[in-house]
Scaffold this motif. Structure first.
Motif, PDB file in Angstrom:
ATOM      1  N   ALA A 122     -54.417  24.791 -23.070  1.00 21.57           N
ATOM      2  CA  ALA A 122     -54.432  23.811 -24.161  1.00 21.57           C
ATOM      3  C   ALA A 122     -53.309  24.141 -25.124  1.00 21.57           C
ATOM      4  O   ALA A 122     -52.892  25.306 -25.240  1.00 21.57           O
ATOM      5  CB  ALA A 122     -55.784  23.803 -24.886  1.00 21.57           C
ATOM      6  N   LEU A 123     -52.824  23.124 -25.823  1.00 25.91           N
ATOM      7  CA  LEU A 123     -51.688  23.286 -26.725  1.00 25.91           C
ATOM      8  C   LEU A 123     -52.037  22.833 -28.130  1.00 25.91           C
ATOM      9  O   LEU A 123     -52.675  21.792 -28.322  1.00 25.91           O
ATOM     10  CB  LEU A 123     -50.496  22.457 -26.239  1.00 25.91           C
ATOM     11  N   VAL A 124     -51.592  23.618 -29.110  1.00 23.43           N
ATOM     12  CA  VAL A 124     -51.628  23.227 -30.520  1.00 23.43           C
ATOM     13  C   VAL A 124     -50.184  23.297 -31.006  1.00 23.43           C
ATOM     14  O   VAL A 124     -49.615  24.390 -31.137  1.00 23.43           O
ATOM     15  CB  VAL A 124     -52.540  24.140 -31.354  1.00 23.43           C
ATOM     16  N   LEU A 125     -49.596  22.135 -31.273  1.00 27.20           N
ATOM     17  CA  LEU A 125     -48.170  22.040 -31.561  1.00 27.20           C
ATOM     18  C   LEU A 125     -47.962  21.587 -33.002  1.00 27.20           C
ATOM     19  O   LEU A 125     -48.366  20.472 -33.372  1.00 27.20           O
ATOM     20  CB  LEU A 125     -47.505  21.047 -30.604  1.00 27.20           C
ATOM     21  N   ALA A 126     -47.351  22.430 -33.806  1.00 27.41           N
ATOM     22  CA  ALA A 126     -47.133  22.118 -35.219  1.00 27.41           C
ATOM     23  C   ALA A 126     -45.678  21.720 -35.459  1.00 27.41           C
ATOM     24  O   ALA A 126     -44.752  22.416 -35.026  1.00 27.41           O
ATOM     25  CB  ALA A 126     -47.490  23.324 -36.092  1.00 27.41           C
ATOM     26  N   ASN A 127     -45.489  20.588 -36.120  1.00 25.11           N
ATOM     27  CA  ASN A 127     -44.160  20.119 -36.527  1.00 25.11           C
ATOM     28  C   ASN A 127     -43.142  20.235 -35.386  1.00 25.11           C
ATOM     29  O   ASN A 127     -42.109  20.907 -35.528  1.00 25.11           O
ATOM     30  CB  ASN A 127     -43.666  20.908 -37.743  1.00 25.11           C
ATOM     31  N   PRO A 128     -43.394  19.604 -34.239  1.00 22.07           N
ATOM     32  CA  PRO A 128     -42.491  19.774 -33.088  1.00 22.07           C
ATOM     33  C   PRO A 128     -41.054  19.349 -33.417  1.00 22.07           C
ATOM     34  O   PRO A 128     -40.821  18.375 -34.139  1.00 22.07           O
ATOM     35  CB  PRO A 128     -43.104  18.861 -32.022  1.00 22.07           C
ATOM     36  N   TRP A 129     -40.131  20.073 -32.843  1.00 20.06           N
ATOM     37  CA  TRP A 129     -38.704  19.878 -33.111  1.00 20.06           C
ATOM     38  C   TRP A 129     -38.146  18.786 -32.196  1.00 20.06           C
ATOM     39  O   TRP A 129     -38.199  18.901 -30.973  1.00 20.06           O
ATOM     40  CB  TRP A 129     -37.973  21.194 -32.871  1.00 20.06           C
ATOM     41  N   VAL A 130     -37.583  17.715 -32.795  1.00 22.28           N
ATOM     42  CA  VAL A 130     -36.950  16.656 -32.008  1.00 22.28           C
ATOM     43  C   VAL A 130     -35.552  16.341 -32.522  1.00 22.28           C
ATOM     44  O   VAL A 130     -34.945  15.350 -32.134  1.00 22.28           O
ATOM     45  CB  VAL A 130     -37.789  15.359 -32.020  1.00 22.28           C
ATOM     46  N   ILE A 131     -35.036  17.164 -33.417  1.00 24.04           N
ATOM     47  CA  ILE A 131     -33.785  16.862 -34.118  1.00 24.04           C
ATOM     48  C   ILE A 131     -32.587  17.394 -33.337  1.00 24.04           C
ATOM     49  O   ILE A 131     -32.534  18.570 -32.978  1.00 24.04           O
ATOM     50  CB  ILE A 131     -33.798  17.472 -35.528  1.00 24.04           C
ATOM     51  N   GLU A 132     -31.637  16.506 -33.106  1.00 19.12           N
ATOM     52  CA  GLU A 132     -30.368  16.904 -32.508  1.00 19.12           C
ATOM     53  C   GLU A 132     -29.307  16.804 -33.601  1.00 19.12           C
ATOM     54  O   GLU A 132     -28.781  15.720 -33.865  1.00 19.12           O
ATOM     55  CB  GLU A 132     -30.045  16.010 -31.313  1.00 19.12           C
ATOM     56  N   PRO A 133     -29.006  17.934 -34.284  1.00 21.33           N
ATOM     57  CA  PRO A 133     -28.185  17.887 -35.491  1.00 21.33           C
ATOM     58  C   PRO A 133     -26.778  17.342 -35.231  1.00 21.33           C
ATOM     59  O   PRO A 133     -26.138  17.674 -34.236  1.00 21.33           O
ATOM     60  CB  PRO A 133     -28.115  19.361 -35.925  1.00 21.33           C
ATOM     61  N   THR A 134     -26.325  16.488 -36.155  1.00 23.62           N
ATOM     62  CA  THR A 134     -24.954  15.982 -36.100  1.00 23.62           C
ATOM     63  C   THR A 134     -24.179  16.334 -37.365  1.00 23.62           C
ATOM     64  O   THR A 134     -22.966  16.214 -37.393  1.00 23.62           O
ATOM     65  CB  THR A 134     -24.958  14.450 -35.925  1.00 23.62           C
ATOM     66  N   VAL A 201     -53.027  19.074 -19.832  1.00 26.52           N
ATOM     67  CA  VAL A 201     -53.885  19.892 -20.690  1.00 26.52           C
ATOM     68  C   VAL A 201     -54.086  19.190 -22.030  1.00 26.52           C
ATOM     69  O   VAL A 201     -53.276  18.354 -22.435  1.00 26.52           O
ATOM     70  CB  VAL A 201     -53.292  21.303 -20.917  1.00 26.52           C
ATOM     71  N   PRO A 202     -55.168  19.530 -22.758  1.00 29.20           N
ATOM     72  CA  PRO A 202     -55.378  18.944 -24.093  1.00 29.20           C
ATOM     73  C   PRO A 202     -54.271  19.349 -25.057  1.00 29.20           C
ATOM     74  O   PRO A 202     -53.825  20.498 -25.059  1.00 29.20           O
ATOM     75  CB  PRO A 202     -56.724  19.534 -24.528  1.00 29.20           C
ATOM     76  N   VAL A 203     -53.838  18.390 -25.869  1.00 33.41           N
ATOM     77  CA  VAL A 203     -52.763  18.621 -26.837  1.00 33.41           C
ATOM     78  C   VAL A 203     -53.210  18.165 -28.215  1.00 33.41           C
ATOM     79  O   VAL A 203     -53.689  17.040 -28.384  1.00 33.41           O
ATOM     80  CB  VAL A 203     -51.476  17.862 -26.445  1.00 33.41           C
ATOM     81  N   THR A 204     -53.053  19.046 -29.198  1.00 31.79           N
ATOM     82  CA  THR A 204     -53.253  18.693 -30.602  1.00 31.79           C
ATOM     83  C   THR A 204     -51.930  18.885 -31.324  1.00 31.79           C
ATOM     84  O   THR A 204     -51.291  19.928 -31.189  1.00 31.79           O
ATOM     85  CB  THR A 204     -54.323  19.574 -31.264  1.00 31.79           C
ATOM     86  N   ILE A 205     -51.516  17.875 -32.074  1.00 31.61           N
ATOM     87  CA  ILE A 205     -50.276  17.936 -32.835  1.00 31.61           C
ATOM     88  C   ILE A 205     -50.631  18.014 -34.318  1.00 31.61           C
ATOM     89  O   ILE A 205     -51.375  17.171 -34.834  1.00 31.61           O
ATOM     90  CB  ILE A 205     -49.388  16.710 -32.562  1.00 31.61           C
ATOM     91  N   LYS A 232     -52.779  10.823 -24.828  1.00 27.81           N
ATOM     92  CA  LYS A 232     -53.272  12.140 -24.430  1.00 27.81           C
ATOM     93  C   LYS A 232     -53.437  13.100 -25.590  1.00 27.81           C
ATOM     94  O   LYS A 232     -54.287  13.995 -25.551  1.00 27.81           O
ATOM     95  CB  LYS A 232     -52.321  12.763 -23.402  1.00 27.81           C
ATOM     96  N   ALA A 233     -52.616  12.959 -26.609  1.00 25.65           N
ATOM     97  CA  ALA A 233     -52.610  13.931 -27.712  1.00 25.65           C
ATOM     98  C   ALA A 233     -53.413  13.412 -28.897  1.00 25.65           C
ATOM     99  O   ALA A 233     -53.522  12.209 -29.121  1.00 25.65           O
ATOM    100  CB  ALA A 233     -51.178  14.217 -28.142  1.00 25.65           C
ATOM    101  N   SER A 234     -53.977  14.337 -29.657  1.00 31.99           N
ATOM    102  CA  SER A 234     -54.575  13.999 -30.947  1.00 31.99           C
ATOM    103  C   SER A 234     -53.652  14.514 -32.040  1.00 31.99           C
ATOM    104  O   SER A 234     -53.053  15.591 -31.912  1.00 31.99           O
ATOM    105  CB  SER A 234     -55.963  14.621 -31.087  1.00 31.99           C
ATOM    106  N   LEU A 235     -53.506  13.734 -33.107  1.00 30.92           N
ATOM    107  CA  LEU A 235     -52.575  14.082 -34.183  1.00 30.92           C
ATOM    108  C   LEU A 235     -53.351  14.243 -35.481  1.00 30.92           C
ATOM    109  O   LEU A 235     -54.142  13.383 -35.847  1.00 30.92           O
ATOM    110  CB  LEU A 235     -51.500  13.000 -34.310  1.00 30.92           C
ATOM    111  N   VAL A 236     -53.100  15.369 -36.160  1.00 31.94           N
ATOM    112  CA  VAL A 236     -53.773  15.672 -37.429  1.00 31.94           C
ATOM    113  C   VAL A 236     -52.694  15.982 -38.466  1.00 31.94           C
ATOM    114  O   VAL A 236     -51.795  16.787 -38.199  1.00 31.94           O
ATOM    115  CB  VAL A 236     -54.737  16.870 -37.297  1.00 31.94           C
ATOM    116  N   GLU A 237     -52.792  15.350 -39.633  1.00 33.74           N
ATOM    117  CA  GLU A 237     -51.775  15.535 -40.674  1.00 33.74           C
ATOM    118  C   GLU A 237     -52.340  16.265 -41.880  1.00 33.74           C
ATOM    119  O   GLU A 237     -53.499  16.094 -42.249  1.00 33.74           O
ATOM    120  CB  GLU A 237     -51.218  14.182 -41.111  1.00 33.74           C
ATOM    121  N   LEU A 238     -51.465  17.064 -42.479  1.00 34.69           N
ATOM    122  CA  LEU A 238     -51.764  17.770 -43.719  1.00 34.69           C
ATOM    123  C   LEU A 238     -50.817  17.263 -44.796  1.00 34.69           C
ATOM    124  O   LEU A 238     -49.615  17.120 -44.563  1.00 34.69           O
ATOM    125  CB  LEU A 238     -51.565  19.283 -43.527  1.00 34.69           C
ATOM    126  N   ASP A 239     -51.327  16.992 -45.979  1.00 34.10           N
ATOM    127  CA  ASP A 239     -50.498  16.543 -47.082  1.00 34.10           C
ATOM    128  C   ASP A 239     -49.786  17.752 -47.680  1.00 34.10           C
ATOM    129  O   ASP A 239     -50.250  18.363 -48.647  1.00 34.10           O
ATOM    130  CB  ASP A 239     -51.354  15.840 -48.131  1.00 34.10           C
TER     131      ASP A 239
END
Length: 262
Positions: A122-134, A201-205, A232-239
């Motif tokens: 199972a995965l718990v993924l915090a603030n996943p990186w998707v940035i391709e800096p320019t 596998v279960p994924v929580t973001i 497939k993933a569940s997403l939980v946000e924190l302020d």
């Protein structure tokens, strides 16, 4: 009990820290960026201690070329062997029958890419990186969010009139927004979308919704490329704007969310 464990990886020697506990479900922590296994603000070490006190063993490690581990640091996108070796060592040292893996930033992205060969459950993924800096500016989605927030604030208009706003920075941001293009095919967001869409596998973001990295991910995640991942993933946000969950209240929230997945 906390102890150090040396283990091999692709001809190098990695060092990990095991927080022992009797549970059969364990937490594998993967550090992001070039952080050593203790984490920013000792965050990973403190999380490991709390999870172990709650009954689950925890293993965290330095990948090749980081901290106490030998070898060359080739970044998160070359960490498949490191993650697999750490997971195998964790199982051998504790006998855990199930591993939940947690990572923040590019460690989250690495886990999305490489969890299957490591047999992670199972995965718990915090603030996943998707940035391709320019350039040196924040990602487009973060700039857009900041401008929208400031336009709603009368105080910001007053600052602009009084000369309290950096006009050069403002113009640079507006130019970046005007030049923004759709994500290229085969780029990092597309790769992450594909990995999450195919996982078994279960994924929580977990997102600190005021953090630039989280804002960029949320923008990409809302797009069509992530349609399969969203089923497939569940997403939980924190302020919070803290990328590393630095405050005590942020740490408490993170502990609660990770423990729930264990």
């Amino acid at each position: 009990m906390r102890k150090l464990i040396e283990f091999p990886c692709a001809g190098e020697t990695l060092l990990g820290t095991l927080d022992e506990a009797p549970g059969a479900i364990g937490l594998l922590i993967v550090s992001g960026g070039n952080e050593i296994r203790i984490g920013a603000h000792r965050g990973m070490a403190l999380l490991a201690l709390r999870i172990a006190e709650a009954g689950h063993p925890v293993f965290r490690f330095d990948r090749r070329g980081i901290g106490d581990s030998s070898g060359d640091n080739r970044g998160y996108d070359s960490s498949a062997d490191d993650i697999a070796a750490a997971a195998a060592t964790f199982r051998a040292a504790t006998g855990v029958t199930r591993i939940v893996a947690y990572g923040n930033c590019d460690a989250a992205t690495a886990l999305a890419f490489f969890h299957a060969p490591a047999n992670i459950d199972a995965l718990v993924l915090a603030n996943p990186w998707v940035i391709e800096p320019t350039d040196d500016l924040p990602p487009v989605a973060a700039i857009r969010a900041r401008y929208a927030e400031r336009l709603r604030d009368p105080g910001e208009w007053l600052r602009l009139v009084r000369g309290g706003v950096n006009i050069r920075k403002l113009i640079s941001g507006l130019l970046k927004l005007s030049r923004s293009q759709p994500q290229r095919e085969g780029g990092l967001p597309a790769r992450l979308a594909d990995a999450l869409g195919q996982t078994q596998v279960p994924v929580t973001i977990l997102l600190a919704n005021g953090d630039n990295t989280a804002i960029a991910f949320a923008d990409a995640y809302a797009g069509p490329a992530f349609a399969a991942a969203r089923t497939k993933a569940s997403l939980v946000e924190l302020d919070s704007a803290s990328h590393s969950f630095a405050s005590q209240s942020d740490k408490d929230w993170l502990f609660k969310e990770v423990r729930a997945r264990l």
